[in-house]
Design a protein around this motif. Structure first.
Motif, short mmCIF file in Angstrom:
data_model
loop_
_atom_site.label_atom_id
_atom_site.label_comp_id
_atom_site.label_asym_id
_atom_site.label_seq_id
_atom_site.Cartn_x
_atom_site.Cartn_y
_atom_site.Cartn_z
N SER A 184 0.78 -1.11 0.10
CA SER A 184 0.16 0.12 -0.22
C SER A 184 1.14 0.86 0.31
CB SER A 184 -0.72 0.00 1.34
OG SER A 184 -1.74 -0.84 1.11
N SER A 185 2.05 1.24 0.81
CA SER A 185 2.67 2.31 0.75
C SER A 185 3.56 2.88 -0.61
CB SER A 185 3.69 2.37 1.85
OG SER A 185 3.58 1.83 3.11
N VAL A 186 3.78 0.93 -1.27
CA VAL A 186 4.84 1.68 -2.32
C VAL A 186 3.59 2.26 -3.51
CG1 VAL A 186 5.20 -0.08 -4.70
CG2 VAL A 186 5.74 -0.12 -2.08
N MET A 187 2.26 1.62 -3.26
CA MET A 187 1.67 1.91 -4.73
C MET A 187 1.44 3.67 -4.11
SD MET A 187 0.59 0.11 -6.55
CE MET A 187 2.90 -0.95 -6.49
N LYS A 188 1.44 4.05 -3.08
CA LYS A 188 1.15 5.38 -2.50
C LYS A 188 2.34 6.39 -2.91
CE LYS A 188 -0.60 8.47 1.10
NZ LYS A 188 -1.86 9.36 0.19
N GLU A 189 3.03 6.15 -2.72
CA GLU A 189 4.97 6.63 -3.47
C GLU A 189 4.49 6.43 -4.99
OE1 GLU A 189 6.39 8.38 -1.26
OE2 GLU A 189 5.71 7.88 0.37
N VAL A 190 4.60 5.92 -5.44
CA VAL A 190 4.98 5.59 -7.15
C VAL A 190 5.23 6.59 -8.16
CG1 VAL A 190 6.51 3.61 -6.62
CG2 VAL A 190 4.32 3.17 -7.49
N TYR A 191 3.02 6.63 -7.30
CA TYR A 191 1.74 6.67 -7.92
C TYR A 191 1.43 7.96 -7.84
CZ TYR A 191 1.97 2.04 -10.37
OH TYR A 191 2.70 1.12 -11.58
N HIS A 192 1.34 9.10 -8.36
CA HIS A 192 0.65 10.66 -8.35
C HIS A 192 -0.89 9.98 -8.55
CE1 HIS A 192 -0.43 14.83 -9.17
NE2 HIS A 192 0.83 15.09 -8.46
N GLU A 193 -1.70 11.10 -7.63
CA GLU A 193 -2.88 10.97 -7.59
C GLU A 193 -3.03 10.97 -8.50
OE1 GLU A 193 -4.88 10.47 -4.36
OE2 GLU A 193 -2.77 10.75 -2.67
N ASN A 194 -3.02 11.71 -9.44
CA ASN A 194 -3.66 12.21 -10.67
C ASN A 194 -3.60 10.31 -11.45
OD1 ASN A 194 -4.44 14.70 -9.69
ND2 ASN A 194 -3.10 15.55 -11.61
N TYR A 195 -3.31 9.46 -11.54
CA TYR A 195 -2.75 8.79 -12.41
C TYR A 195 -2.41 7.14 -11.37
CZ TYR A 195 -0.53 12.73 -15.18
OH TYR A 195 -0.79 13.96 -15.72
N ARG A 196 -3.18 7.20 -10.73
CA ARG A 196 -3.08 5.98 -9.72
C ARG A 196 -3.92 5.60 -10.11
NH1 ARG A 196 -2.86 7.41 -3.62
NH2 ARG A 196 -1.17 8.64 -4.19
N GLY A 197 -5.45 5.61 -9.69
CA GLY A 197 -6.12 4.86 -10.22
C GLY A 197 -6.09 4.34 -11.92
N LYS A 198 -5.54 4.84 -12.74
CA LYS A 198 -5.31 4.44 -13.92
C LYS A 198 -4.24 3.50 -14.25
CE LYS A 198 -5.31 7.80 -17.31
NZ LYS A 198 -5.19 9.25 -17.90
N ALA A 199 -2.90 3.41 -13.55
CA ALA A 199 -2.02 2.31 -13.21
C ALA A 199 -2.28 1.58 -12.86
CB ALA A 199 -0.68 3.56 -12.20
N MET A 200 -2.94 0.83 -11.70
CA MET A 200 -3.75 0.77 -11.17
C MET A 200 -4.51 -0.70 -11.42
SD MET A 200 -3.04 1.43 -6.97
CE MET A 200 -3.66 -0.42 -6.74
N GLY A 201 -5.48 0.39 -12.57
CA GLY A 201 -6.18 -0.12 -13.42
C GLY A 201 -5.89 -1.02 -14.91
N TYR A 202 -4.37 -0.24 -15.05
CA TYR A 202 -4.20 -1.03 -16.29
C TYR A 202 -3.35 -2.56 -15.61
CZ TYR A 202 -4.77 2.82 -19.18
OH TYR A 202 -5.89 4.24 -20.38
#
Length: 408
Positions: free
Chosen positions: A122-140
């Motif tokens: 969870s911490s890694v996902m918060k650190e490596v992805y910006h708020e504007n792209y996190r949902g899209k990145a995790m979705g892909y």
């Protein structure tokens, strides 16, 4: 390749390794995880052992609050890699399994090790992805993971029907190799300027920060109730397919492929919707739709309703996972991410420890169809609670991208 041009350059490296790791995990998931309760039942596991197999991945989250405290002192990526590597390597020993008890024990041990990685992930996902792209990145990432699951479960179902039901001793270790490769690829992710956050002296400090967040507390109650209802039905699905419908491993593999394929398609719009709208609003709709899954099993006397349930499951459960994850990330401060997710996963562990056995008891005393109806009713209760949830995020609703960022 892998939609990399949709992200700024500083996100792409982590995203690429995340995607590749996800693909190998999808193969592992399609060859191993999806078939565990089915194979367990077919080699003689009791309804209690099937419930344990189903409950183990979530029940072991009960320990994640401890892992959240410990991992604050360590590098997050390493804390994800090594437990998952050990967990997946345990399935290499499936070749030597001789009875359902050993089979179940391996799954429980692997689940405990996998749970160690969740707060750090969870911490890694918060650190490596910006708020504007996190949902899209995790979705892909989940899209490509699910595509791999589709293909793997299709092949896995066919292979598991070979060898008079004993071919799982070869298929599961082969799948374990792909799972281990997934862990190795995730190790290549780097967090820019990672800092070790000060460790909390007491677990009570984590609990106290959660207690002060009224919005998150009410959301957690609603989410816990809906998830409890879903897990009540989880151990009953393989029992229904094996005992009531007598489905072969190949047909079960087809159903798994349908679930993964529909889930893969759904990721094309879930990520975009989460980045555009509030994940909480989407989750309210998703949970209502999720109640249809046990209802379809309850009315089923053939495979057609199960096909619809499999497709719906792929679509809504992936959205459920993404929306819940992104909402909680938005609700917590950076330094509290691992601790708050430790609480969330611990609560998931509590319901995972109780709900499948409640569902199994209802099945034994009332029958499987009434147990499915009870599962749907509890999910709807959670959906009703969530209709009154509100959002109070620590991140701005709309964030401006970093200046001078190049898009290629």
């Amino acid at each position: 390749m892998f939609f990399t041009k949709k992200f700024p350059y500083y996100t792409r490296v982590a995203y690429l390794y995340d995607v590749r790791s996800g693909i190998f995990f999808g193969i592992f998931n399609g060859l191993v995880i999806f078939f565990l309760p089915i194979i367990g039942r077919k080699i003689g596991a009791t309804s209690l052992e099937v419930a344990i197999i189903t409950a183990a991945p979530t029940a072991c989250f009960l320990l994640t609050l401890i892992w959240a405290k410990i991992c604050r002192k360590s590098k997050k990526v390493s804390w994800v890699v090594f437990p998952t590597l050990l967990a997946r390597s345990l399935f290499l020993s499936m070749f030597f399994v001789k009875n359902p008890l050993i089979f179940t024990s391996i799954i429980v041990c692997a689940a405990i090790l996998e749970s160690m990685a969740m707060p750090a992930y969870s911490s890694v996902m918060k650190e490596v992805y910006h708020e504007n792209y996190r949902g899209k990145a995790m979705g892909y990432v989940r899209f490509f993971c699910n595509i791999a699951t589709v293909l793997a479960s299709f092949v896995g179902g066919y292979l598991l029907d070979m060898g008079n039901g004993s071919f799982y001793k070869f298929v599961f270790p082969a799948g374990a190799v792909f799972g281990m490769m997934s862990s190795f690829l995730f190790k290549k992710i780097r967090i820019r300027r990672e800092t070790k956050l000060p460790a909390l002296d007491r677990l009570s400090a984590i609990v106290n920060s959660f207690r002060k967040n009224t919005h998150l507390k009410y959301f957690t109650l609603s989410f816990f109730t809906a998830g409890f209802g879903y897990l009540m039905g989880a151990p009953l699905y393989p029992l229904f397919m094996v005992d009531e419908l007598s489905l072969s491993n190949t047909v079960v593999g087809y159903l798994g492929s349908a679930t993964a394929l529909s889930g893969s398609i759904s990721f094309f719009f879930w990520g975009h919707l989460i980045d555009r709208y509030k994940p909480l609003n989407l989750l309210k709709v998703i949970i209502i739709i999720a109640a249809l899954i046990p209802l379809l099993y309850a009315i089923s006397h053939g495979i057609l309703p199960i096909i619809f349930a499999s497709i719906i499951s792929g679509i809504v459960m992936n959205g459920w996972d993404l929306c819940w994850y992104n909402h909680v990330i938005q609700e917590v401060k950076r330094e509290q991410t691992a601790g708050i997710f430790g609480i969330q996963y611990s609560l998931i562990g509590i319901r995972g420890l109780i709900a499948p056995f409640v569902g199994t008891m209802l099945y034994l005393h009332l029958g499987i169809r009434y147990a499915f109806i009870a599962s749907a009713s509890v999910i709807m209760m959670g959906a009703i609670f969530m209709l009154f949830c509100k959002k109070k995020a620590f991140a701005p609703k709309i964030q401006v991208a970093v200046r001078n960022v190049r898009f290629e």
